[in-house]
Motif scaffolding. Structure first.
Motif, short mmCIF file in Angstrom:
data_model
loop_
_atom_site.label_atom_id
_atom_site.label_comp_id
_atom_site.label_asym_id
_atom_site.label_seq_id
_atom_site.Cartn_x
_atom_site.Cartn_y
_atom_site.Cartn_z
N LYS A 23 0.82 -1.22 0.00
CA LYS A 23 0.00 0.00 0.00
C LYS A 23 0.85 1.27 0.00
O LYS A 23 0.32 2.36 -0.20
CB LYS A 23 -0.95 0.00 1.19
CG LYS A 23 -2.04 -1.03 1.04
CD LYS A 23 -2.96 -1.06 2.23
CE LYS A 23 -4.05 -2.09 1.94
NZ LYS A 23 -4.38 -2.92 3.04
N LEU A 24 2.15 1.14 0.21
CA LEU A 24 3.05 2.29 0.14
C LEU A 24 3.39 2.66 -1.30
O LEU A 24 4.02 3.68 -1.54
CB LEU A 24 4.37 1.99 0.89
CG LEU A 24 4.26 1.68 2.38
CD1 LEU A 24 5.63 1.30 2.93
CD2 LEU A 24 3.67 2.86 3.13
N PHE A 25 2.95 1.83 -2.27
CA PHE A 25 3.32 2.01 -3.67
C PHE A 25 2.24 2.69 -4.49
O PHE A 25 1.05 2.44 -4.30
CB PHE A 25 3.65 0.64 -4.30
CG PHE A 25 4.98 0.11 -3.86
CD1 PHE A 25 6.10 0.28 -4.66
CD2 PHE A 25 5.12 -0.53 -2.65
CE1 PHE A 25 7.33 -0.20 -4.24
CE2 PHE A 25 6.34 -1.00 -2.22
CZ PHE A 25 7.45 -0.83 -3.01
N ALA A 26 2.69 3.52 -5.41
CA ALA A 26 1.81 4.14 -6.40
C ALA A 26 1.24 3.04 -7.31
O ALA A 26 1.82 1.94 -7.40
CB ALA A 26 2.59 5.16 -7.23
N GLY A 29 3.84 1.84 -9.38
CA GLY A 29 5.12 1.75 -8.68
C GLY A 29 5.82 0.44 -8.99
O GLY A 29 5.18 -0.59 -9.18
N PRO A 42 0.93 -2.40 -6.85
CA PRO A 42 0.77 -2.96 -5.51
C PRO A 42 0.39 -4.44 -5.48
O PRO A 42 0.90 -5.18 -4.64
CB PRO A 42 -0.34 -2.09 -4.90
CG PRO A 42 -0.21 -0.78 -5.61
CD PRO A 42 0.16 -1.14 -7.02
N VAL A 99 9.82 8.62 -4.00
CA VAL A 99 8.39 8.82 -3.81
C VAL A 99 7.90 9.87 -4.79
O VAL A 99 8.61 10.81 -5.14
CB VAL A 99 8.02 9.22 -2.37
CG1 VAL A 99 8.34 8.08 -1.40
CG2 VAL A 99 8.73 10.48 -1.94
N THR A 102 2.56 12.36 -4.59
CA THR A 102 1.52 11.98 -3.62
C THR A 102 2.11 11.34 -2.37
O THR A 102 1.37 10.99 -1.45
CB THR A 102 0.49 11.02 -4.25
OG1 THR A 102 1.13 9.76 -4.50
CG2 THR A 102 -0.10 11.58 -5.53
N LEU A 104 3.72 8.43 -2.44
CA LEU A 104 3.79 6.98 -2.63
C LEU A 104 5.06 6.61 -3.38
O LEU A 104 5.58 7.39 -4.18
CB LEU A 104 2.56 6.48 -3.39
CG LEU A 104 1.23 6.64 -2.65
CD1 LEU A 104 0.07 6.26 -3.56
CD2 LEU A 104 1.22 5.79 -1.38
N ASP A 106 7.27 5.17 -6.17
CA ASP A 106 7.12 4.81 -7.58
C ASP A 106 8.33 4.03 -8.09
O ASP A 106 8.29 3.48 -9.19
CB ASP A 106 6.82 6.03 -8.46
CG ASP A 106 7.88 7.10 -8.41
OD1 ASP A 106 8.96 6.90 -7.82
OD2 ASP A 106 7.62 8.18 -8.97
#
Length: 119
Positions: A23-26, A29, A42, A99, A102, A104, A106
């Motif tokens: 969930k930390l990823f675009a 990403g 994700p 990041v 946003t 997140l 990438d």
């Protein structure tokens, strides 16, 4: 001193929380783990990281140093891997990420030699 975001990243990884980590990823990403092909998005990252977590009992990151330039971070760490056989292997590693606007990730890359873990 470890940044709040780095603490969040490694807390999720050390908890073997593939879903939370992903969930930390675009949406687009990418994560490259060692010399493996990159995982994108994700869902793919969660599946790939979760698959790796199933090969170990657990792990713990100890941050040695951090460098930050704008939206880029480079983290030198030692990772203790708790193997399924019951012993522990410590491996030096470097993790880098970028990041997006946003907040997140990438682009995420981990560089290390995992051979000792599976020897």
């Amino acid at each position: 001193m470890q940044t709040e975001f780095a603490t969040r990243v490694f807390t999720l990884v050390d908890a073997t929380d593939a879903a939370g980590f992903s969930k930390l990823f675009a949406p687009q990403g990418r994560m490259r783990f060692g010399n493996n092909e990159p995982m994108t998005g994700p869902g793919e990252i969660e599946a790939g990281v979760g698959g790796f977590f199933s090969t170990i009992k657990g792990l713990r990151h100890t941050v040695v140093r951090e460098w930050h330039v704008g939206s880029d971070s480079v983290i030198e760490e030692t990772v203790d891997y708790y193997r399924l056989a019951g012993d522990t292997v410590s491996i030096p590693a470097v993790t880098m990420w970028h990041v997006d606007e946003t907040g997140l990730i990438d682009d995420f890359r981990v560089y290390f030699d995992l051979a000792p873990l599976f020897a």
